[in-house]
Motif scaffolding. Structure first.
Motif, PDB file in Angstrom:
ATOM      1  N   VAL A  38      43.885  49.009  45.290  1.00  0.00           N
ATOM      2  CA  VAL A  38      42.694  48.219  45.128  1.00  0.00           C
ATOM      3  C   VAL A  38      42.931  46.980  44.219  1.00  0.00           C
ATOM      4  O   VAL A  38      42.257  45.891  44.859  1.00  0.00           O
ATOM      5  CB  VAL A  38      41.597  49.153  44.604  1.00  0.00           C
ATOM      6  CG1 VAL A  38      40.420  48.423  44.069  1.00  0.00           C
ATOM      7  CG2 VAL A  38      41.316  50.380  45.162  1.00  0.00           C
ATOM      8  N   ILE A  39      43.550  47.159  43.433  1.00  0.00           N
ATOM      9  CA  ILE A  39      43.841  45.977  42.440  1.00  0.00           C
ATOM     10  C   ILE A  39      44.766  44.732  43.064  1.00  0.00           C
ATOM     11  O   ILE A  39      43.957  43.560  43.039  1.00  0.00           O
ATOM     12  CB  ILE A  39      44.153  46.177  41.062  1.00  0.00           C
ATOM     13  CG1 ILE A  39      43.428  47.277  40.316  1.00  0.00           C
ATOM     14  CG2 ILE A  39      44.324  45.133  40.264  1.00  0.00           C
ATOM     15  CD1 ILE A  39      43.935  48.023  39.438  1.00  0.00           C
ATOM     16  N   ALA A  40      45.708  45.191  43.578  1.00  0.00           N
ATOM     17  CA  ALA A  40      46.629  43.878  44.191  1.00  0.00           C
ATOM     18  C   ALA A  40      45.969  43.170  45.438  1.00  0.00           C
ATOM     19  O   ALA A  40      45.995  41.759  45.197  1.00  0.00           O
ATOM     20  CB  ALA A  40      47.776  44.720  44.774  1.00  0.00           C
ATOM     21  N   PRO A  41      45.360  43.943  46.302  1.00  0.00           N
ATOM     22  CA  PRO A  41      44.514  42.905  47.312  1.00  0.00           C
ATOM     23  C   PRO A  41      43.483  41.912  46.586  1.00  0.00           C
ATOM     24  O   PRO A  41      43.282  40.870  46.882  1.00  0.00           O
ATOM     25  CB  PRO A  41      44.096  43.904  48.298  1.00  0.00           C
ATOM     26  CG  PRO A  41      44.845  45.208  48.044  1.00  0.00           C
ATOM     27  CD  PRO A  41      45.131  45.221  46.524  1.00  0.00           C
ATOM     28  N   LEU A  42      42.800  42.592  45.672  1.00  0.00           N
ATOM     29  CA  LEU A  42      41.775  41.821  44.963  1.00  0.00           C
ATOM     30  C   LEU A  42      42.435  40.550  44.156  1.00  0.00           C
ATOM     31  O   LEU A  42      41.706  39.571  44.310  1.00  0.00           O
ATOM     32  CB  LEU A  42      40.837  42.570  44.122  1.00  0.00           C
ATOM     33  CG  LEU A  42      40.084  43.665  44.707  1.00  0.00           C
ATOM     34  CD1 LEU A  42      39.139  44.496  43.472  1.00  0.00           C
ATOM     35  CD2 LEU A  42      39.063  43.058  45.566  1.00  0.00           C
ATOM     36  N   LEU A  43      43.407  40.833  43.640  1.00  0.00           N
ATOM     37  CA  LEU A  43      44.172  39.557  42.930  1.00  0.00           C
ATOM     38  C   LEU A  43      44.697  38.736  44.131  1.00  0.00           C
ATOM     39  O   LEU A  43      44.441  37.371  43.673  1.00  0.00           O
ATOM     40  CB  LEU A  43      45.304  40.066  42.072  1.00  0.00           C
ATOM     41  CG  LEU A  43      45.099  40.945  40.924  1.00  0.00           C
ATOM     42  CD1 LEU A  43      46.255  41.480  40.209  1.00  0.00           C
ATOM     43  CD2 LEU A  43      44.275  40.079  39.840  1.00  0.00           C
ATOM     44  N   VAL A  44      45.201  39.016  45.122  1.00  0.00           N
ATOM     45  CA  VAL A  44      45.467  38.008  46.277  1.00  0.00           C
ATOM     46  C   VAL A  44      44.358  37.512  46.601  1.00  0.00           C
ATOM     47  O   VAL A  44      44.270  36.088  46.803  1.00  0.00           O
ATOM     48  CB  VAL A  44      46.034  38.971  47.411  1.00  0.00           C
ATOM     49  CG1 VAL A  44      46.453  37.799  48.336  1.00  0.00           C
ATOM     50  CG2 VAL A  44      47.708  39.544  46.661  1.00  0.00           C
ATOM     51  N   LEU A  45      43.244  38.036  46.835  1.00  0.00           N
ATOM     52  CA  LEU A  45      42.006  37.252  47.222  1.00  0.00           C
ATOM     53  C   LEU A  45      41.764  36.346  46.516  1.00  0.00           C
ATOM     54  O   LEU A  45      41.244  35.356  46.848  1.00  0.00           O
ATOM     55  CB  LEU A  45      41.038  38.467  47.595  1.00  0.00           C
ATOM     56  CG  LEU A  45      39.745  37.777  48.248  1.00  0.00           C
ATOM     57  CD1 LEU A  45      39.697  37.206  49.674  1.00  0.00           C
ATOM     58  CD2 LEU A  45      38.786  39.072  48.393  1.00  0.00           C
ATOM     59  N   PHE A  46      41.441  36.621  45.050  1.00  0.00           N
ATOM     60  CA  PHE A  46      41.008  35.823  44.317  1.00  0.00           C
ATOM     61  C   PHE A  46      42.028  34.694  43.909  1.00  0.00           C
ATOM     62  O   PHE A  46      41.422  33.570  43.768  1.00  0.00           O
ATOM     63  CB  PHE A  46      40.673  36.644  42.881  1.00  0.00           C
ATOM     64  CG  PHE A  46      40.262  35.582  41.906  1.00  0.00           C
ATOM     65  CD1 PHE A  46      38.651  35.368  41.845  1.00  0.00           C
ATOM     66  CD2 PHE A  46      40.779  35.072  40.701  1.00  0.00           C
ATOM     67  CE1 PHE A  46      38.161  34.439  41.087  1.00  0.00           C
ATOM     68  CE2 PHE A  46      40.003  34.233  39.984  1.00  0.00           C
ATOM     69  CZ  PHE A  46      38.987  34.000  39.808  1.00  0.00           C
ATOM     70  N   GLY A  47      43.277  34.791  44.180  1.00  0.00           N
ATOM     71  CA  GLY A  47      44.351  34.032  43.778  1.00  0.00           C
ATOM     72  C   GLY A  47      44.049  32.690  45.136  1.00  0.00           C
ATOM     73  O   GLY A  47      43.987  31.767  44.938  1.00  0.00           O
ATOM     74  N   LEU A  48      43.690  33.387  46.269  1.00  0.00           N
ATOM     75  CA  LEU A  48      43.632  32.416  47.447  1.00  0.00           C
ATOM     76  C   LEU A  48      42.156  31.607  47.257  1.00  0.00           C
ATOM     77  O   LEU A  48      42.414  30.316  47.381  1.00  0.00           O
ATOM     78  CB  LEU A  48      43.524  33.193  48.744  1.00  0.00           C
ATOM     79  CG  LEU A  48      44.695  33.806  49.246  1.00  0.00           C
ATOM     80  CD1 LEU A  48      44.315  34.773  50.320  1.00  0.00           C
ATOM     81  CD2 LEU A  48      45.695  32.734  49.693  1.00  0.00           C
ATOM     82  N   LYS A  49      41.354  32.230  46.662  1.00  0.00           N
ATOM     83  CA  LYS A  49      40.083  31.615  46.621  1.00  0.00           C
ATOM     84  C   LYS A  49      40.222  30.568  45.608  1.00  0.00           C
ATOM     85  O   LYS A  49      39.912  29.431  45.560  1.00  0.00           O
ATOM     86  CB  LYS A  49      38.932  32.471  46.050  1.00  0.00           C
ATOM     87  CG  LYS A  49      37.554  31.795  45.880  1.00  0.00           C
ATOM     88  CD  LYS A  49      37.327  31.735  44.406  1.00  0.00           C
ATOM     89  CE  LYS A  49      35.911  30.992  44.090  1.00  0.00           C
ATOM     90  NZ  LYS A  49      35.691  30.282  42.777  1.00  0.00           N
ATOM     91  N   HIS A  50      40.761  30.793  44.448  1.00  0.00           N
ATOM     92  CA  HIS A  50      41.077  29.896  43.109  1.00  0.00           C
ATOM     93  C   HIS A  50      41.877  28.943  43.611  1.00  0.00           C
ATOM     94  O   HIS A  50      41.792  27.616  43.194  1.00  0.00           O
ATOM     95  CB  HIS A  50      41.525  30.701  42.042  1.00  0.00           C
ATOM     96  CG  HIS A  50      41.577  29.879  40.846  1.00  0.00           C
ATOM     97  ND1 HIS A  50      42.652  29.283  40.332  1.00  0.00           N
ATOM     98  CD2 HIS A  50      40.785  29.311  39.822  1.00  0.00           C
ATOM     99  CE1 HIS A  50      42.762  28.484  39.242  1.00  0.00           C
ATOM    100  NE2 HIS A  50      41.275  28.510  38.951  1.00  0.00           N
ATOM    101  N   GLY A  51      43.031  29.319  44.279  1.00  0.00           N
ATOM    102  CA  GLY A  51      44.261  28.264  44.750  1.00  0.00           C
ATOM    103  C   GLY A  51      43.619  27.163  45.854  1.00  0.00           C
ATOM    104  O   GLY A  51      43.716  25.905  45.499  1.00  0.00           O
ATOM    105  N   LEU A  52      42.918  27.584  46.808  1.00  0.00           N
ATOM    106  CA  LEU A  52      42.602  26.753  47.859  1.00  0.00           C
ATOM    107  C   LEU A  52      41.176  25.825  47.450  1.00  0.00           C
ATOM    108  O   LEU A  52      41.625  24.653  47.457  1.00  0.00           O
ATOM    109  CB  LEU A  52      41.832  27.622  48.997  1.00  0.00           C
ATOM    110  CG  LEU A  52      43.130  28.194  49.718  1.00  0.00           C
ATOM    111  CD1 LEU A  52      42.489  29.128  50.925  1.00  0.00           C
ATOM    112  CD2 LEU A  52      43.961  27.235  50.466  1.00  0.00           C
ATOM    113  N   VAL A  53      40.339  26.434  46.748  1.00  0.00           N
ATOM    114  CA  VAL A  53      39.332  25.553  46.239  1.00  0.00           C
ATOM    115  C   VAL A  53      39.776  24.734  45.109  1.00  0.00           C
ATOM    116  O   VAL A  53      39.179  23.707  44.970  1.00  0.00           O
ATOM    117  CB  VAL A  53      38.114  26.559  46.057  1.00  0.00           C
ATOM    118  CG1 VAL A  53      36.920  25.604  45.434  1.00  0.00           C
ATOM    119  CG2 VAL A  53      37.676  27.381  47.001  1.00  0.00           C
ATOM    120  N   GLY A  54      40.738  25.355  44.242  1.00  0.00           N
ATOM    121  CA  GLY A  54      40.939  24.696  43.008  1.00  0.00           C
ATOM    122  C   GLY A  54      41.641  23.281  43.429  1.00  0.00           C
ATOM    123  O   GLY A  54      41.564  22.382  42.643  1.00  0.00           O
ATOM    124  N   SER A  55      42.556  23.599  44.455  1.00  0.00           N
ATOM    125  CA  SER A  55      43.567  22.515  44.871  1.00  0.00           C
ATOM    126  C   SER A  55      42.653  21.467  45.604  1.00  0.00           C
ATOM    127  O   SER A  55      42.704  20.141  45.286  1.00  0.00           O
ATOM    128  CB  SER A  55      44.498  22.953  45.638  1.00  0.00           C
ATOM    129  OG  SER A  55      45.446  23.600  45.134  1.00  0.00           O
TER     130      SER A  55
END
Length: 399
Positions: free
Chosen positions: A31-48
């Motif tokens: 459960v946790i690992a996919p959520l981290l990947v999803l949030f990482g993508l959200k933060h990385g893409l939008v943050g960049s």
């Protein structure tokens, strides 16, 4: 001492049931690992995207439309606003041009002239013109002229006086050259006083500072047809546009592009929290079921602990601590798996230096750890409530 004793007993029992403990950890990791990947993508893409827009002054630039007539005090007041990073008056564009030449006989280049001053977002890290003759060239203009910082440059300015075309020339010193990414057109950046002097000369007036002849200037306040204006942050662009519209100053901004990125961020936030809610709901249900199964499976051991003087709260704490062990191990393992995934994602999808397709900050890991431990504790508390029904007599019968 009692909580430490309970923690030690919980750890020994957790180790004894290593296979079951590993299963509970892997269930949480799923459960946790996919959520981290999803949030990482959200933060990385939008943050960049946001950082790229914030780094690009052109996105925060507010350009006035034609027909504007502004006093210097109005533009100065604009520069004092907290949401404004830089503001400076501009002279008429038709007068803000120059012919540049490295030496007599060399090719000439027509460039636009832009006023600059301390705090100019385009000239960050570059020396600022301190006199009328000091300028900063754009990359394309310097490349076409074949000139480098520190070199002298001849600038010519023409005007029509009756039927006669008159010219004046002055020597400029190139302090620096802008990077191509900062400004792509042929231009020079100089003190506003130089642009005002050129405008006066082309209006037929004398310019005493440069020794150019002409009519005597009147004492009327100068009227500016525009300005160079940059908002301090992306969120300040639209409020500034609204303020200027209320002052009858029509402008063009990049508000639509900024709004698209902000809408993408909001939509990804909604998607992330929706998926997170569903995933955490399943994880809490699984952990609660695991705690309930543990109570059923360990009734004899828990009854013996009650017989030894441990109350219902202590027995419940026993189950909660075991759930915290699983949450802690699952968080660490999920973080390691995410780091591997992050490296692969950024390697595949990122091309520009400083951009990220997936990225988490240290505080994100801490928040995720706290959320997992809290959810594990609550789930264990919900599933382990039946521990209060265990009677010490069962421990006596089983001795």
């Amino acid at each position: 001492m009692r909580p430490l004793l309970i923690a030690g007993l919980a750890w020994q029992d957790y180790r004894r049931e290593a296979r079951l403990s590993a299963c509970s950890v892997l269930a949480l990791v799923a459960v946790i690992a996919p959520l981290l990947v999803l949030f990482g993508l959200k933060h990385g893409l939008v943050g960049s995207l946001t950082e790229r827009l914030q780094r690009d002054p052109a996105v925060r630039e507010i350009i006035p439309l034609g027909g504007t007539r502004l006093q210097a005090d109005f533009i100065e007041a604009l520069g004092q606003r907290e949401d404004v990073a830089f503001a400076i008056p501009r002279t008429r564009q038709i007068a803000a041009t120059s012919e540049l030449q490295v030496a007599p006989g060399e090719a000439r280049l027509n460039v636009e002239m832009l006023p600059t001053a301390l705090g100019d977002p385009l000239l960050q890290g570059l020396p600022m013109p301190q006199t009328l003759q000091q300028v900063v060239l754009s990359h394309s203009a310097a490349e076409k002229l074949g000139i480098t910082p520190g070199s002298p440059l001849q600038a010519r300015f023409g005007r029509q006086h009756g039927s006669v075309l008159q010219w004046q020339q002055t020597t400029l010193q190139v302090l620096a050259v802008l990077p191509l990414a900062a400004f792509e057109r042929d231009a020079l950046f100089a003190q506003a006083a130089l642009l005002e002097a050129v405008e006066d000369y082309r209006d037929g007036l004398a310019v005493a500072a440069l020794g150019w002849p002409g009519a005597t200037a009147t004492q009327a306040p100068r009227v500016y047809p525009g300005f160079r204006l940059y908002a301090r942050a992306l969120d300040d662009v639209e409020p500034l546009r609204q303020y200027l519209a209320a002052q009858q100053v029509q402008v063009v901004t990049q508000a639509a592009q900024i709004a698209q990125v902000q809408a993408l961020s909001r939509n990804l936030d909604l998607l992330f929290w929706l998926i997170t809610t569903l995933a955490l709901g399943g994880a809490v249900a699984a952990t609660s079921a695991g705690a309930l199964a543990a109570v059923e499976r360990k009734q004899r051991e828990l009854a013996v602990l009650r017989l030894l003087g441990f109350g219902s709260g202590a027995l419940l704490l026993f189950l909660i601590i075991q759930a915290l062990y699983s949450g802690l191990f699952a968080s660490v393992l999920s973080a390691l798996l995410y780091r591997l995934a992050e490296g692969g994602i950024n390697h595949l999808f990122v091309q520009a230096p400083g951009d990220y397709a997936s990225r988490l900050l240290p505080e994100h890991y801490l928040v995720a750890l706290a959320a997992v431990l809290l959810a594990s504790a609550l789930a264990a508390a919900l599933g382990g409530r039946r521990v209060a029904r265990i009677d010490a007599s069962q421990g006596i019968r089983d001795v």
